[in-house]
Write a protein that holds these residues in place. Sequence first.
Motif, short mmCIF file in Angstrom:
data_model
loop_
_atom_site.label_atom_id
_atom_site.label_comp_id
_atom_site.label_asym_id
_atom_site.label_seq_id
_atom_site.Cartn_x
_atom_site.Cartn_y
_atom_site.Cartn_z
N ARG A 111 0.81 -1.22 0.00
CA ARG A 111 0.00 0.00 0.00
C ARG A 111 0.84 1.27 0.00
O ARG A 111 0.34 2.37 -0.04
CB ARG A 111 -0.98 -0.01 1.17
CG ARG A 111 -0.40 -0.45 2.50
CD ARG A 111 -1.54 -0.85 3.43
NE ARG A 111 -2.39 0.30 3.72
CZ ARG A 111 -2.16 1.13 4.72
NH1 ARG A 111 -1.12 0.94 5.50
NH2 ARG A 111 -2.97 2.13 4.94
N ASN A 112 2.17 1.11 0.06
CA ASN A 112 3.03 2.30 0.05
C ASN A 112 3.47 2.70 -1.35
O ASN A 112 4.30 3.59 -1.51
CB ASN A 112 4.27 2.06 0.91
CG ASN A 112 3.91 1.94 2.36
OD1 ASN A 112 3.00 2.62 2.83
ND2 ASN A 112 4.59 1.07 3.07
N SER A 114 2.26 4.47 -3.74
CA SER A 114 2.18 5.87 -4.15
C SER A 114 3.18 6.72 -3.38
O SER A 114 3.67 7.72 -3.90
CB SER A 114 0.76 6.41 -3.99
OG SER A 114 0.29 6.14 -2.70
N THR A 115 3.53 6.30 -2.15
CA THR A 115 4.55 7.04 -1.41
C THR A 115 5.90 6.92 -2.10
O THR A 115 6.62 7.91 -2.28
CB THR A 115 4.67 6.50 0.03
OG1 THR A 115 3.37 6.35 0.56
CG2 THR A 115 5.49 7.43 0.88
N TYR A 116 6.26 5.69 -2.51
CA TYR A 116 7.54 5.52 -3.22
C TYR A 116 7.56 6.36 -4.50
O TYR A 116 8.55 7.00 -4.82
CB TYR A 116 7.75 4.05 -3.58
CG TYR A 116 7.98 3.15 -2.39
CD1 TYR A 116 9.06 3.36 -1.54
CD2 TYR A 116 7.13 2.09 -2.11
CE1 TYR A 116 9.28 2.55 -0.44
CE2 TYR A 116 7.34 1.27 -1.02
CZ TYR A 116 8.41 1.50 -0.18
OH TYR A 116 8.61 0.69 0.89
N TRP B 32 15.78 1.74 -1.30
CA TRP B 32 15.92 2.91 -0.43
C TRP B 32 17.21 3.66 -0.72
O TRP B 32 17.25 4.90 -0.63
CB TRP B 32 15.83 2.50 1.04
CG TRP B 32 14.40 2.36 1.45
CD1 TRP B 32 13.71 1.20 1.64
CD2 TRP B 32 13.46 3.43 1.64
NE1 TRP B 32 12.40 1.48 1.96
CE2 TRP B 32 12.22 2.84 1.97
CE3 TRP B 32 13.54 4.82 1.58
CZ2 TRP B 32 11.07 3.57 2.24
CZ3 TRP B 32 12.39 5.57 1.84
CH2 TRP B 32 11.18 4.94 2.16
N LEU B 35 16.48 5.74 -3.72
CA LEU B 35 15.61 6.85 -3.34
C LEU B 35 16.41 7.94 -2.62
O LEU B 35 16.23 9.13 -2.85
CB LEU B 35 14.46 6.37 -2.44
CG LEU B 35 13.41 5.49 -3.11
CD1 LEU B 35 12.38 5.03 -2.09
CD2 LEU B 35 12.73 6.23 -4.25
N ILE B 270 -2.98 13.93 -3.69
CA ILE B 270 -3.03 12.49 -3.39
C ILE B 270 -4.11 12.20 -2.35
O ILE B 270 -4.91 11.29 -2.51
CB ILE B 270 -1.65 12.00 -2.88
CG1 ILE B 270 -0.65 11.95 -4.03
CG2 ILE B 270 -1.78 10.62 -2.25
CD1 ILE B 270 0.72 11.52 -3.62
N ARG B 274 -7.52 9.99 -2.61
CA ARG B 274 -7.85 8.89 -1.72
C ARG B 274 -9.25 9.02 -1.16
O ARG B 274 -10.00 8.07 -1.08
CB ARG B 274 -6.84 8.84 -0.58
CG ARG B 274 -5.84 7.74 -0.81
CD ARG B 274 -4.99 7.49 0.36
NE ARG B 274 -3.72 6.96 -0.14
CZ ARG B 274 -2.61 6.97 0.55
NH1 ARG B 274 -2.59 7.49 1.74
NH2 ARG B 274 -1.52 6.47 0.04
#
Lengths: 301, 278
Positions: A111-112, A114-116, B32, B35, B270, B274
């Motif tokens: 569920r993350n 969109s955050t990534y 990560w 990122l 966003i 949602r």
Amino acid sequence: MSGAAVDDDVKVGALRQRFGRLTGYWLALPGGLWLAIFFVIPMIYLLSLSLMTGNFIDGFTQKFHVSTYWHTISLYHDQFIRSIIYAVIVTLLTILLAYPMAYWIAMRGGRNKSTYLLIILLPFFVSFVIRTLQWQFILADNGFVLGTLKDLHLVGSDFHLLATPIAVVCGLTYNYLPFMVLPLYVSIERLDPRLMEAANDLYASKLQALLRVVLPLTVPGIFAGVLMTFVPVASDFVNAQLLGGAKTTMIGNVIYTLYLTNNDYAAASALSFTLMGALLIGIFAYARALGTKDVMEAAAL
Amino acid sequence: MTTTDTTPVTRPSVQRKPKRKWTYYILPVYTWAVLFYLCLPIFVMILFGFNDTKGRYNITFQGFTLKWYKELFAIDGLTNALVNSLTIAVIVTVVSVVIGGALGLALGRYRFRGKGAVSLVVFAQIATPELVLGTSLLSLFLTLNVPRGYFTILLAHIMFCIPFVAVTVQARVAGLDGSLKEAALDLGATPAVAFRKVTLPMIMPGILAGALLSFALSIDDFVTTSFNAGQTVTFPLWVYGASRLGIPAQVNVMGTLIFLFGLVLAAYSILAGRRKKD
């Protein structure tokens, strides 16, 4: 209902139909015109300017000389070849960097997701020029990367990164990485996970499943990513200007200088047109090699 | 990241947590790391906006200060450039959303002659490198003797934003049910009302995305602008020009503020998306 009202209804209906048939034209007209005047027609002017001879002081005359092309290309073929080489290296680097990441986010992001994706897009909230300048600063001779490495005696004290091809390639890879990650992510995300399960059930190893199932199915994504990185990288001049030196000049730098410093418009537009042509031929050859179906899918992404 | 292990436990091992093979962690750690790499310049930019430097040079960190936030508008040229960039971005966003949105609607829903050609032009424009967009437009202005400045920047920016708005709106329209609008028309709505009450709300997410994209593209653009700006200076042009002399800390501060603004807008869109889904 009276007869007149029915008549009116029929009239309105007919009017609406006639108007409706034209709606598409009205909606498309302003945008179409804008793109025609400021995108299509300028291309013709670019071509015509490149066929002029003369200089800034005496003025330009239309001579339809193709010699400008041969002359400028022979003068600047080094920069041309360098731009293509950098673009190939950067494109390959971005695929290598982006694929595992896009794969992990698409498959295991949960569920993350969109955050990534938001984190990947964060650099776009900072101006392109500022981002590149930060790399100039990070890679500086006594900046915190090289400074630390030098203090630890891991590299010699005369070692430097700025003004080398490494710095330019690093900057380009950094700036265009998101353009590779996003299309790859979209194409991997659309895969049916059951396909991988099926591959496993049929005794494929993880590597085989990746190479023979996942990779072929994500070719449209790779194609879109390559288009979105290779073309802008080959014509970039900001990275070479801010991070590079005299030996890393790319074709974009030459065009920029010729237009804005030397006012040699004919040569500059000849080079731009050649660049455009070379990229177009490249895209078509590439599309041909991959097959048109994949191209249409990539365009649909 | 915690994920529950679903493999059935064959023997009761209370003390030992189910242990994953170390290879499981390669990809998340790698992701990560990349990122972090993508965000590193942002951290540096924000950090050095707080740097207590004496002069124009902002090279080594010398202590924390807020003085650059107080003296944000101390450099006139930079302030002017920022104002130019902001006003251009707003005008460009409004115009390209209207024109590009209409084009996207036409491409997504209506049939008209030359539709294929228009789609091709839109696609070609997106695929064309910015350098060529900028130089070809410059060729037009040079040949026709159009003086370059604020106005030509507007023309250029609207030109490269229209296709992006058109594509986002078209993608949105293509996924919609066209019969809803016909139902509204059958129920007696005029085409204008049907558009305002039915079509517009449905394509709104596409329009918002296109607007955000246009604003970001316009305020950030360097390449096309540099060829068509004349004597007018925008924020990226000013920073580029100043890079040889050293970048004043105010640039970092302005960059940070623009970054935060973009972040808030994106987070808001966003969250709004949602809430709609729920």
